[in-house]
Enzyme design. Structure first.
Site, PDB file in Angstrom:
ATOM      1  N   GLY A  89       1.013  -1.128  -0.026  1.00 24.54           N
ATOM      2  CA  GLY A  89       0.063  -0.032   0.040  1.00 24.54           C
ATOM      3  C   GLY A  89       0.965   1.056  -0.112  1.00 24.54           C
ATOM      4  O   GLY A  89       1.756   1.191   0.744  1.00 24.54           O
ATOM      5  N   ARG A 105      -9.567  -5.442  -4.385  1.00 22.04           N
ATOM      6  CA  ARG A 105      -9.784  -4.382  -3.491  1.00 22.04           C
ATOM      7  C   ARG A 105     -11.087  -3.730  -3.548  1.00 22.04           C
ATOM      8  O   ARG A 105     -11.388  -2.816  -2.718  1.00 22.04           O
ATOM      9  CB  ARG A 105      -8.440  -3.408  -3.640  1.00 22.04           C
ATOM     10  N   ARG A 149      -3.639   5.652 -10.245  1.00 19.86           N
ATOM     11  CA  ARG A 149      -4.143   4.382 -10.700  1.00 19.86           C
ATOM     12  C   ARG A 149      -5.492   4.226 -11.277  1.00 19.86           C
ATOM     13  O   ARG A 149      -6.324   4.522 -11.024  1.00 19.86           O
ATOM     14  CB  ARG A 149      -4.246   3.868  -9.182  1.00 19.86           C
ATOM     15  N   LYS A 168       9.894  13.507 -10.478  1.00 15.99           N
ATOM     16  CA  LYS A 168      10.614  12.172 -10.355  1.00 15.99           C
ATOM     17  C   LYS A 168      11.130  11.836 -11.808  1.00 15.99           C
ATOM     18  O   LYS A 168      10.186  11.519 -12.560  1.00 15.99           O
ATOM     19  CB  LYS A 168       9.932  11.238  -9.500  1.00 15.99           C
ATOM     20  N   GLY A 225      12.846   9.079 -12.464  1.00 10.74           N
ATOM     21  CA  GLY A 225      13.389   7.585 -12.545  1.00 10.74           C
ATOM     22  C   GLY A 225      14.923   7.553 -12.349  1.00 10.74           C
ATOM     23  O   GLY A 225      15.372   8.034 -11.527  1.00 10.74           O
ATOM     24  N   GLY A 227      17.216  10.570 -11.763  1.00  7.80           N
ATOM     25  CA  GLY A 227      17.064  11.205 -10.465  1.00  7.80           C
ATOM     26  C   GLY A 227      15.815  12.267 -10.478  1.00  7.80           C
ATOM     27  O   GLY A 227      14.850  11.672 -10.592  1.00  7.80           O
ATOM     28  N   ASP A 258       7.752   5.444  -3.359  1.00  7.50           N
ATOM     29  CA  ASP A 258       7.260   5.489  -1.976  1.00  7.50           C
ATOM     30  C   ASP A 258       8.481   5.801  -1.303  1.00  7.50           C
ATOM     31  O   ASP A 258       8.422   6.688  -0.322  1.00  7.50           O
ATOM     32  CB  ASP A 258       6.384   4.442  -1.575  1.00  7.50           C
ATOM     33  N   ASP A 272       7.401  -4.157  -1.512  1.00  8.32           N
ATOM     34  CA  ASP A 272       7.440  -2.921  -1.795  1.00  8.32           C
ATOM     35  C   ASP A 272       8.498  -2.154  -0.904  1.00  8.32           C
ATOM     36  O   ASP A 272       9.095  -1.269  -1.133  1.00  8.32           O
ATOM     37  CB  ASP A 272       6.181  -2.382  -1.610  1.00  8.32           C
TER      38      ASP A 272
HETATM   39  O1  KDG Z   1       3.322   2.359  -4.386  1.00  9.47           O
HETATM   40  C1  KDG Z   1       3.252   0.983  -4.256  1.00  9.47           C
HETATM   41  C2  KDG Z   1       1.815   0.776  -4.399  1.00  9.47           C
HETATM   42  O2  KDG Z   1       1.561   0.601  -5.774  1.00  9.47           O
HETATM   43  C3  KDG Z   1       1.272  -0.677  -3.725  1.00  9.47           C
HETATM   44  O3  KDG Z   1       2.076  -1.061  -2.482  1.00  9.47           O
HETATM   45  C4  KDG Z   1      -0.145  -0.892  -3.798  1.00  9.47           C
HETATM   46  O4  KDG Z   1      -1.176   0.860  -2.991  1.00  9.47           O
HETATM   47  C5  KDG Z   1      -0.906   0.270  -3.788  1.00  9.47           C
HETATM   48  C6  KDG Z   1      -1.613   0.631  -4.962  1.00  9.47           C
HETATM   49  O5  KDG Z   1      -2.839   0.954  -5.315  1.00  9.47           O
HETATM   50  O6  KDG Z   1      -1.050   0.349  -6.268  1.00  9.47           O
END
Ligand code: KDG
Length: 320
Positions: free
Chosen positions: A35, A107, A169, A229, A231, A234, A263, A299
């Site tokens: 997460g 989820r 997402r 960011k 990648g 840097g 993260d 992660d």
């Molecule tokens: O940034 C990592 C997350 O992608 C992973 O832990 C799961 O929270 C998550 C998601 O929604 O992708």
């Protein structure tokens, strides 16, 4: 109360142990805590800063697993409720020899998606120095989005410094338009916005780091700093007063899994700012933890302790 707080959906992650095998065929998995925002809490805590994680889990084995892992990582659970009516989320992730792994989520309608915002009224903000928000939690449901907006108001009222990672997402949103509009509206409330270069392109239509930064600096009153960011390249930084610089990334010997790097970047930035380092030092640390993160399968299991971080930075100097 803790120095750091965040809100998110915790996920039990099953990472395949079989390289380049599809999720359909893989039989051997290792279980991890995942997460995006909980990853950040884990990293902050591992570097010795007290942290608090806000969410709702189900009364089920995944919920118990998550609470145990939070305790193990010394993350505060005072603002975590348990629901008997909804399940905790989980996900499957494959292991690839190259590129980003594929992830399959279970989820929809989770306990976190039914988050009850009344817990937010019980938060003690007295020692909180930084809060981290991401675009995932407001995407999981209407209730979560409302709670997220309410938390933003509380953070503003209590003058808490805030970082915001768009963490796009698309599968969680009704449409790209809804995602872009909502994420940009929420980003405007954060002092520090942390888009990835690819996300910048989706959110404001350019791959030019300065154009992305200018968009967010002009988007919201609260935004003082934008860190794009890049990648392996840097990160590019621009501040409201016009200051700008790029901090190169670190070389990584072997990439095991790219998930969790963003993260980890947030962990480096936030902890360095809590320790009152300069912004440049904070971005160096952010890049370092991003690079350390990709060398482990889960992660957040590659995130360092202070000692491991110092050793990594020293080793990089020797190699330079
Ligand atoms: O940034 C990592 C997350 O992608 C992973 O832990 C799961 O929270 C998550 C998601 O929604 O992708």
């Amino acid at each position: 109360m803790s120095e750091f707080l965040t809100i998110g959906e915790p996920i039990a992650l099953f990472g395949s142990e079989e390289v380049d095998k599809s999720l359909k065929d893989a039989c051997h998995f290792q279980k991890f805590l995942a997460g995006a925002e909980v990853n950040v809490a884990v990293g902050v805590s591992r570097l010795g800063h007290s942290s608090e994680y806000i969410t709702q889990v189900g009364k089920d084995p995944f919920g118990e697993f998550i609470i145990d892992r939070l305790h193990e990582n010394e993350i505060g659970t005072d603002y975590i409720s348990e629901s008997a009516d909804f399940w905790t989320a989980f996900q499957l992730k494959d292991r690839v020899s190259e590129g980003d792994p594929s992830i399959f989520y279970f989820r929809k309608g989770s306990a976190a998606a039914h988050f009850d915002q009344s817990v937010l009224d019980t938060i003690d903000f007295s020692d909180v120095k930084m809060a981290h928000l991401s675009g995932i939690f407001p995407a999981i449901s209407k209730e979560a989005r409302e709670a997220f907006r309410y938390l933003i108001r509380l953070l503003e009222k209590n003058h808490i410094r805030t970082t915001f990672d768009p963490n796009l997402r698309p599968q969680l949103w009704v449409s790209t338009e809804e995602m872009v509009e909502t994420i940009n509206e929420l980003a405007a409330h954060a002092e520090i916005v942390l888009p990835g270069i690819n996300e910048g392109e989706i959110l404001m239509g350019s791959r030019d780091p300065e154009a992305i930064a200018d968009f967010y600096l002009n988007n919201g009153e609260a935004t003082q700093t934008v860190i794009v960011k890049l990648g392996t390249e840097g990160a590019y930084v621009k501040q409201k007063d016009g200051t700008q610089f790029t901090v190169p990334g670190f070389k990584v010997a072997k990439v095991v899994d790219t998930v969790g790097a963003g993260d980890g970047f947030a962990v480096g930035l936030i902890t360095a700012l809590i320790e009152e380092k300069t912004l440049k030092e904070a971005v160096v640390r952010a890049n370092a933890i991003g690079a350390m993160a990709v060398q482990s399968p889960g992660d957040n299991d590659g995130y360092p302790t202070q000692q491991e971080l110092e050793a990594f930075l020293q080793q990089q100097e020797v190699n330079a």
